[in-house]
Design a protein around this motif. Structure first.
Motif, PDB file in Angstrom:
ATOM      1  N   GLU A   1       0.777  -1.249  -0.148  1.00 19.15           N
ATOM      2  CA  GLU A   1      -0.069  -0.027   0.033  1.00 19.15           C
ATOM      3  C   GLU A   1       0.978   1.166   0.147  1.00 19.15           C
ATOM      4  O   GLU A   1       0.524   2.373  -0.669  1.00 19.15           O
ATOM      5  CB  GLU A   1      -0.792   0.058   0.985  1.00 19.15           C
ATOM      6  CG  GLU A   1      -1.733   1.256   1.175  1.00 19.15           C
ATOM      7  CD  GLU A   1      -2.814   1.083   2.257  1.00 19.15           C
ATOM      8  OE1 GLU A   1      -3.726   1.914   2.445  1.00 19.15           O
ATOM      9  OE2 GLU A   1      -2.506   0.458   3.581  1.00 19.15           O
TER      10      GLU A   1
ATOM     11  N   ASP B   1       3.822   1.601  -1.022  1.00 18.26           N
ATOM     12  CA  ASP B   1       4.551   1.641  -2.425  1.00 18.26           C
ATOM     13  C   ASP B   1       3.682   2.184  -3.477  1.00 18.26           C
ATOM     14  O   ASP B   1       3.760   3.158  -4.100  1.00 18.26           O
ATOM     15  CB  ASP B   1       5.115   0.274  -2.976  1.00 18.26           C
ATOM     16  CG  ASP B   1       6.359  -0.230  -2.256  1.00 18.26           C
ATOM     17  OD1 ASP B   1       6.859   0.671  -1.572  1.00 18.26           O
ATOM     18  OD2 ASP B   1       6.302  -1.590  -2.128  1.00 18.26           O
ATOM     19  N   ALA B   2       2.498   1.728  -3.393  1.00 21.19           N
ATOM     20  CA  ALA B   2       1.405   2.182  -4.709  1.00 21.19           C
ATOM     21  C   ALA B   2       1.073   3.689  -4.210  1.00 21.19           C
ATOM     22  O   ALA B   2       0.917   4.391  -5.459  1.00 21.19           O
ATOM     23  CB  ALA B   2       0.268   1.172  -4.465  1.00 21.19           C
ATOM     24  N   LYS B   3       0.741   3.923  -3.172  1.00 26.59           N
ATOM     25  CA  LYS B   3       0.399   5.267  -2.972  1.00 26.59           C
ATOM     26  C   LYS B   3       1.617   6.317  -2.667  1.00 26.59           C
ATOM     27  O   LYS B   3       1.434   7.421  -3.309  1.00 26.59           O
ATOM     28  CB  LYS B   3      -0.331   5.398  -1.628  1.00 26.59           C
ATOM     29  CG  LYS B   3      -1.603   4.577  -1.136  1.00 26.59           C
ATOM     30  CD  LYS B   3      -2.259   4.899  -0.010  1.00 26.59           C
ATOM     31  CE  LYS B   3      -3.775   4.393  -0.168  1.00 26.59           C
ATOM     32  NZ  LYS B   3      -4.792   4.626   1.104  1.00 26.59           N
TER      33      LYS B   3
ATOM     34  N   ILE C   1       6.335  -2.712  -7.877  1.00 28.80           N
ATOM     35  CA  ILE C   1       6.658  -1.142  -8.031  1.00 28.80           C
ATOM     36  C   ILE C   1       6.682  -1.110  -9.507  1.00 28.80           C
ATOM     37  O   ILE C   1       6.435  -0.274 -10.309  1.00 28.80           O
ATOM     38  CB  ILE C   1       7.724  -0.793  -7.328  1.00 28.80           C
ATOM     39  CG1 ILE C   1       7.667  -0.998  -6.029  1.00 28.80           C
ATOM     40  CG2 ILE C   1       8.044   0.710  -7.546  1.00 28.80           C
ATOM     41  CD1 ILE C   1       8.646  -0.631  -4.998  1.00 28.80           C
TER      42      ILE C   1
ATOM     43  N   GLY D   1       3.667  -1.042 -11.490  1.00 26.90           N
ATOM     44  CA  GLY D   1       2.804   0.060 -11.163  1.00 26.90           C
ATOM     45  C   GLY D   1       3.307   1.416 -11.797  1.00 26.90           C
ATOM     46  O   GLY D   1       2.362   2.118 -12.494  1.00 26.90           O
TER      47      GLY D   1
END
Length: 206
Positions: free
Chosen positions: A116, A118-120, A167, A170
């Motif tokens: 979470e 990493d994504a945000k 990552i 993403g």
């Protein structure tokens, strides 16, 4: 180094509900951690390991999301227990300062919380108009050079191949965009970091 951390961090936290505080700790290990309430600490060793300001930005973006999502507070409660946290909130901080500092700096987050953050963090980089590939680049460096470097970050934020792949996936999923380079004199930051001495550098508030 402190100015670089503050400048990048301020861009990443624009509009946040928290007032962020930035500090550089005189420590050779490659580490960074976030504490509840908007405190982000970066070790000098991490700054020296980053090849570009965008790589530092990738780490800061990740750590900021631990604050924004209250991951660190949850980790402290799990590690120290509600009774200890209540004691701190009541005001008996002095007896527990060392334990709190250790707990925050060594908190192990679950894979879900790391994913979470990493994504945000990638989304925060894009909002701040900072190239997001710096996050992947820094974790690739950690994974490849771990045996040769004094790294604390890997113990609490393991840069597994699966995590790096996530990552990178993403980043590929983001709309194509050209990002301007961060206007930071990185060689000067490196020189200043290596000349630094003392325990704590200046703490800045954005």
């Amino acid at each position: 180094a402190v100015d670089a951390v503050k400048d990048i961090g301020s861009r990443l936290t624009a509009g946040s509900r928290y007032h962020y505080h930035w500090a550089v700790l005189e420590d050779d290990s490659i580490n960074a951690f976030a504490a509840p309430g908007g405190y982000v600490v970066v070790h000098r060793g991490l700054i020296e390991a980053a090849k570009t300001p965008e790589e530092l930005a990738g780490v800061l973006a990740h750590e900021v999301q631990h604050v924004e999502c209250r991951h660190t507070l949850k980790g402290m409660v799990n590690g120290l227990g509600w009774a200890t946290m209540a004691t701190v909130l009541i005001g008996d901080v002095s007896a527990l300062a060392g334990a709190l500092a250790y707990q925050v700096g060594t908190t192990h987050f679950s894979r879900e919380l790391e994913a979470e953050a990493d994504a945000k963090g990638l989304a925060a980089l894009v909002r701040a108009d900072i190239a997001p590939d710096g996050m992947a680049a820094f974790f690739r460096t950690l994974a490849s050079e771990a045996p040769q470097m004094p790294i604390a970050l890997l113990s609490s934020h393991p840069a597994t191949a699966e995590r790096i792949a996530a990552i990178e996936a993403g980043i590929r999923a983001l709309p194509a965009k050209t990002y301007p380079p961060l206007a930071i004199d990185w060689p000067a930051v490196m020189r200043g970091s290596r000349l630094a001495s003392g325990s704590w550098k200046t703490i800045c508030r954005s």
